[in-house]
Scaffold this motif. Structure first.
Motif, PDB file in Angstrom:
ATOM      1  N   VAL A  81       0.840  -1.192   0.000  1.00  0.00           N
ATOM      2  CA  VAL A  81       0.000   0.000   0.000  1.00  0.00           C
ATOM      3  C   VAL A  81       0.878   1.245   0.000  1.00  0.00           C
ATOM      4  O   VAL A  81       1.944   1.279   0.613  1.00  0.00           O
ATOM      5  N   ASN A  82       0.417   2.266  -0.697  1.00  0.00           N
ATOM      6  CA  ASN A  82       1.127   3.538  -0.798  1.00  0.00           C
ATOM      7  C   ASN A  82       0.765   4.420   0.396  1.00  0.00           C
ATOM      8  O   ASN A  82      -0.401   4.492   0.787  1.00  0.00           O
ATOM      9  N   HIS A  83       1.765   5.106   0.964  1.00  0.00           N
ATOM     10  CA  HIS A  83       1.487   5.925   2.157  1.00  0.00           C
ATOM     11  C   HIS A  83       0.538   7.076   1.853  1.00  0.00           C
ATOM     12  O   HIS A  83      -0.207   7.520   2.728  1.00  0.00           O
ATOM     13  N   LYS A  84       0.545   7.560   0.602  1.00  0.00           N
ATOM     14  CA  LYS A  84      -0.376   8.643   0.249  1.00  0.00           C
ATOM     15  C   LYS A  84      -1.818   8.154   0.280  1.00  0.00           C
ATOM     16  O   LYS A  84      -2.732   8.886   0.680  1.00  0.00           O
ATOM     17  N   ARG A  85      -2.019   6.910  -0.150  1.00  0.00           N
ATOM     18  CA  ARG A  85      -3.371   6.350  -0.111  1.00  0.00           C
ATOM     19  C   ARG A  85      -3.827   6.158   1.332  1.00  0.00           C
ATOM     20  O   ARG A  85      -4.981   6.434   1.677  1.00  0.00           O
ATOM     21  N   VAL A  86      -2.911   5.692   2.188  1.00  0.00           N
ATOM     22  CA  VAL A  86      -3.252   5.514   3.593  1.00  0.00           C
ATOM     23  C   VAL A  86      -3.654   6.857   4.204  1.00  0.00           C
ATOM     24  O   VAL A  86      -4.661   6.956   4.921  1.00  0.00           O
TER      25      VAL A  86
END
Length: 230
Positions: A81-86
């Motif tokens: 998972v991408n941290h921006k999505r989180v």
């Protein structure tokens, strides 16, 4: 609700052509939006599922984790998972961690032995420029919990910024640089009053020395009062 959503909700009553004309939309744009509806629904479902995983991690660590640490936990569990999505999902679902900013130890200036009087007495006006100034330090967030610090020198007659200094620290040189900048802009500050709060930078021996060097008369309000109330 978006305008496309409004059209979709009311198309049975008014028709696509009429609604798009009234709302300033193109029919082709509306149909493209409709065609993408399954993909949007899939993304929304995936975000909701991710939010549940985030909530579990959040609860596990007493609600203290922000998006970077949540992302690390998800990856440790094998989730790609991408941290921006989180971060986006956490904002959308109102999941907020405790923002523990690293405490920055700034240099505590040596206090001046000179007792500084209140020369303004809550009168924050001036009959002419270059007679009375006020100064302050402002915090400027630059992202990722970091700040820059802006010191200003404001002329009370014109309300114009006469001098300023910006840095990534709050050492005394931040305010002395701003005062020197004002002196350079105005040609001289000799005889002018400079009013500030009781911040460590303004009460330091170094700042008092620069004021004396520039011919500036220091002024401070009572301890516990704000800058603009004296």
């Amino acid at each position: 609700m978006s305008r496309f959503e409004f059209v979709a909700d009311h198309v049975g009553a008014f028709g696509v052509k009429r609604l798009c004309r009234v709302l300033g939309l193109s029919r082709s744009g509306f149909y493209r939006w409709m065609k993408a509806a399954p993909a949007r629904a899939a993304r929304a479902a995936a975000d909701a599922a991710l939010a549940e995983e985030i909530k579990q991690i959040h609860a596990e660590f007493d609600g203290t984790y922000g998006s970077p640490r949540v992302t690390a936990e998800l990856r440790d569990k094998g989730r790609e998972v991408n941290h921006k999505r989180v971060a986006r999902v956490m904002r959308r679902f109102g999941i907020v961690g405790v923002h523990l900013r690293k405490k920055v130890r700034t240099t505590v200036p040596e206090p001046s032995h000179q007792k500084v009087p209140d020369l303004l007495r809550r009168d924050f006006t001036a009959p002419a420029p270059n007679l009375r100034y006020v100064g302050d330090i402002t915090y400027l967030p630059v992202g990722e919990g970091r700040f820059l610090y802006l010191a200003t020198v404001l002329d009370l007659a014109s309300r114009r910024l006469a001098g300023w200094s910006i840095a990534d620290h709050m050492r005394t040189e931040l305010v002395t640089d701003a005062l020197r900048a004002a002196a350079a802009t105005r040609g001289s500050l000799d005889g002018a009053i400079f009013h500030s709060d009781h911040g460590a930078q303004y009460t330091s021996a170094e700042f008092a020395k620069v004021c004396a060097e520039l011919g500036v008369r220091q002024s401070m309000g009572a301890v516990g009062t704000s800058l603009l109330t004296g």
